[in-house]
Design a protein around this motif. Structure first.
Motif, short mmCIF file in Angstrom:
data_model
loop_
_atom_site.label_atom_id
_atom_site.label_comp_id
_atom_site.label_asym_id
_atom_site.label_seq_id
_atom_site.Cartn_x
_atom_site.Cartn_y
_atom_site.Cartn_z
N LYS A 1 31.68 33.88 34.36
CA LYS A 1 31.94 33.27 35.60
C LYS A 1 32.79 34.30 36.46
CE LYS A 1 31.12 28.62 33.98
NZ LYS A 1 31.67 27.51 33.69
N GLN A 2 34.15 34.73 35.56
CA GLN A 2 35.05 35.54 36.26
C GLN A 2 35.27 36.77 35.39
OE1 GLN A 2 38.40 32.78 37.91
NE2 GLN A 2 37.49 31.86 35.88
N PHE A 3 35.23 37.87 35.89
CA PHE A 3 35.43 39.17 35.17
C PHE A 3 36.71 39.69 35.75
CE2 PHE A 3 35.52 42.89 33.06
CZ PHE A 3 34.93 44.04 33.96
N VAL A 4 37.69 39.66 34.84
CA VAL A 4 39.15 40.35 35.39
C VAL A 4 39.22 41.81 34.51
CG1 VAL A 4 41.51 39.76 35.10
CG2 VAL A 4 39.99 37.99 35.34
N CYS A 5 39.47 42.71 35.35
CA CYS A 5 39.79 44.09 34.96
C CYS A 5 41.30 44.56 34.71
CB CYS A 5 39.29 45.05 35.91
SG CYS A 5 39.53 46.64 35.63
N VAL A 6 41.61 44.72 33.48
CA VAL A 6 43.13 45.15 33.44
C VAL A 6 43.29 46.61 33.08
CG1 VAL A 6 45.14 44.60 32.15
CG2 VAL A 6 43.48 43.08 32.05
N ALA A 7 44.05 47.34 34.17
CA ALA A 7 44.15 48.62 34.13
C ALA A 7 45.42 49.29 34.81
CB ALA A 7 42.77 49.17 34.97
N ASP A 8 46.07 49.89 34.07
CA ASP A 8 47.19 50.72 34.56
C ASP A 8 47.21 51.41 36.05
OD1 ASP A 8 46.48 52.53 32.14
OD2 ASP A 8 47.65 53.53 33.50
N PHE A 9 48.52 51.68 36.18
CA PHE A 9 48.60 52.24 37.66
C PHE A 9 47.63 53.78 37.65
CE2 PHE A 9 51.47 55.70 36.06
CZ PHE A 9 52.21 54.85 35.14
N ARG A 10 47.51 54.22 36.57
CA ARG A 10 46.77 55.84 36.73
C ARG A 10 45.41 55.58 37.03
NH1 ARG A 10 46.63 56.98 30.52
NH2 ARG A 10 46.51 54.88 30.38
N LYS A 11 44.75 54.18 36.73
CA LYS A 11 43.33 54.13 37.13
C LYS A 11 43.04 53.92 38.27
CE LYS A 11 43.32 54.05 32.50
NZ LYS A 11 42.48 52.68 31.76
N LEU A 12 43.96 53.62 39.39
CA LEU A 12 43.61 53.08 40.72
C LEU A 12 43.30 54.36 41.61
CD1 LEU A 12 43.06 50.80 42.76
CD2 LEU A 12 45.22 50.79 43.00
N LYS B 1 50.54 48.61 30.98
CA LYS B 1 49.41 48.09 30.43
C LYS B 1 49.61 46.73 30.23
CE LYS B 1 46.97 52.10 28.33
NZ LYS B 1 46.65 52.58 26.98
N ARG B 2 50.77 46.60 29.32
CA ARG B 2 51.29 45.02 28.62
C ARG B 2 51.63 44.17 29.74
NH1 ARG B 2 55.25 42.82 25.74
NH2 ARG B 2 54.59 41.72 23.78
N LEU B 3 52.25 44.85 30.80
CA LEU B 3 52.57 43.69 32.05
C LEU B 3 51.35 43.41 32.62
CD1 LEU B 3 55.95 45.52 33.46
CD2 LEU B 3 55.82 43.24 32.27
N ALA B 4 50.76 44.35 32.88
CA ALA B 4 49.28 43.94 33.57
C ALA B 4 48.50 42.83 32.80
CB ALA B 4 48.24 45.10 33.79
N ALA B 5 48.36 42.93 31.31
CA ALA B 5 47.52 42.13 30.61
C ALA B 5 48.21 40.77 30.57
CB ALA B 5 47.64 42.85 29.06
N PHE B 6 49.44 40.72 30.39
CA PHE B 6 49.97 39.43 30.25
C PHE B 6 49.94 38.71 31.51
CE2 PHE B 6 52.43 38.56 26.37
CZ PHE B 6 52.01 39.61 25.46
N GLN B 7 49.99 39.51 32.68
CA GLN B 7 50.07 38.79 34.00
C GLN B 7 48.47 38.21 34.16
OE1 GLN B 7 52.79 38.00 36.18
NE2 GLN B 7 51.17 36.90 37.10
N ALA B 8 47.73 39.22 33.71
CA ALA B 8 46.17 38.50 33.97
C ALA B 8 45.91 37.35 32.98
CB ALA B 8 45.30 39.76 33.60
N VAL B 9 46.17 37.46 31.82
CA VAL B 9 45.97 36.35 31.11
C VAL B 9 46.77 35.15 31.71
CG1 VAL B 9 46.60 35.08 28.80
CG2 VAL B 9 45.73 37.55 29.01
N LYS B 10 47.92 35.19 32.10
CA LYS B 10 48.71 33.97 32.85
C LYS B 10 48.02 33.57 33.78
CE LYS B 10 53.44 33.22 34.50
NZ LYS B 10 53.35 33.21 35.96
N ASP B 11 47.45 34.49 34.68
CA ASP B 11 46.70 34.02 35.83
C ASP B 11 45.21 33.49 35.64
OD1 ASP B 11 49.08 34.72 37.06
OD2 ASP B 11 48.07 36.39 38.19
N TYR B 12 44.81 33.91 34.76
CA TYR B 12 43.16 33.75 34.67
C TYR B 12 42.79 32.85 33.56
CZ TYR B 12 41.81 35.67 39.06
OH TYR B 12 41.74 36.15 40.21
N LEU B 13 43.59 32.81 32.38
CA LEU B 13 42.96 32.10 31.30
C LEU B 13 43.81 30.70 31.17
CD1 LEU B 13 41.32 32.12 28.65
CD2 LEU B 13 43.62 32.70 27.40
N LEU B 14 42.89 29.63 31.63
CA LEU B 14 43.33 28.44 31.83
C LEU B 14 42.95 27.75 30.44
CD1 LEU B 14 42.03 27.35 35.29
CD2 LEU B 14 43.94 28.57 34.66
#
Ligand code: DER
Length: 248
Positions: free
Chosen positions: A119-130, A7-20
């Motif tokens: 404008k952009q909706f980013v979903c953060v969900a660990d491997f169990r959710k897919l 969860k934490r890795l996904a969250a940090f990557q999502a913020v890195k990629d999408y929070l300018l």
């Protein structure tokens, strides 16, 4: 441990990629994964975040923003012709077309308002959710926010539509009676057989995501449904999308 780490890795990557750093208006969802999104944002430091305003999706989200010392504002203060730069939120299940089941935390109504205000909706969900199809790993049912006095009739409609044992979500220990949402309403969890992707052939007795969602939202007494479907971020071009532009 593995789940929290993912969860934490996904969250940090999502913020890195999408929070300018140039962004000023950011939506914050609800649940346990979004805790790491706020941690990642706060870690950018006030030199980046002091120029940003954060919009919550309920009481827990509001507390997260305040506890992190981030600037808080409510979505009703965003002018209708303005959009959030980006919104981050979790999900209970994600399918191959980025349709989502949301509402495990009973925050779906305000979550959908904030997600579609971005404008952009980013979903953060660990491997169990897919999952291949919604309803495969999340078997508790589609969360539906309802007016309490309409709940019995909504249950009847859901059963007639093929929902297997739809139930009013009971309160947790210390709360007699049903769960009450941040909006003063109840949640019905409505299990269905796994939902076919919109791009798939129809199959007798199985709902497609968009067909089911369009039918549910018309039932009197239903305020909002925990299916995020329809347009995705790319199609919506500038806002109004329920489906994320990206999932982590
Ligand atoms: O209620 C919701 O839709 C939340 O986003 C939630 O379902 C995600 O929760 P989690 O991040 O704690 O799994």
């Amino acid at each position: 441990k593995l789940i929290e780490t993912s969860k934490r890795l996904a969250a940090f990557q999502a913020v890195k990629d999408y929070l300018l750093p140039i962004y000023t208006h950011i939506g914050i969802g609800s649940g346990s994964t979004v805790v790491y999104v706020v941690e990642a944002i706060a870690a950018l430091g006030p030199s980046v975040t002091s120029g940003m305003t954060f919009y919550p999706t309920g009481a827990q989200s509001e507390e997260l923003i305040e506890a992190a010392g981030l600037n808080l504002q409510y979505i009703n203060k965003l002018p209708p012709n303005k959009f959030l730069d980006v919104a981050f939120d979790g999900a209970d299940e994600v399918d191959g077309e980025l349709n989502l089941i949301k509402g495990g935390g009973a925050c779906l109504w305000q979550e959908k308002i904030v997600a579609t205000a971005a404008k952009q909706f980013v979903c953060v969900a660990d491997f169990r959710k897919l999952s291949e199809r919604l309803g495969t790993s999340w078997t508790k049912g589609i969360p539906i926010e309802v007016l309490p006095m309409a709940a019995p009739r909504v249950l009847g409609e859901l059963k007639a539509m093929g929902s297997l044992e739809p139930k009013i979500r009971p309160g947790l220990p210390g709360k007699a009676g049903a769960i009450v949402t941040d909006n003063g309403l109840w949640i019905i969890d409505a299990p269905f057989k796994p939902l076919r992707l919109n791009g798939e052939e129809s199959k007798e007795g199985e709902w497609k995501v968009d067909e089911l969602a369009d039918r549910l939202i018309k039932i009197p007494g239903i305020a909002e449904i925990g299916l995020f479907y329809g347009k995705n971020g790319l199609q919506a071009q500038g806002g109004g999308a329920q489906k994320p532009i990206a999932a982590y």
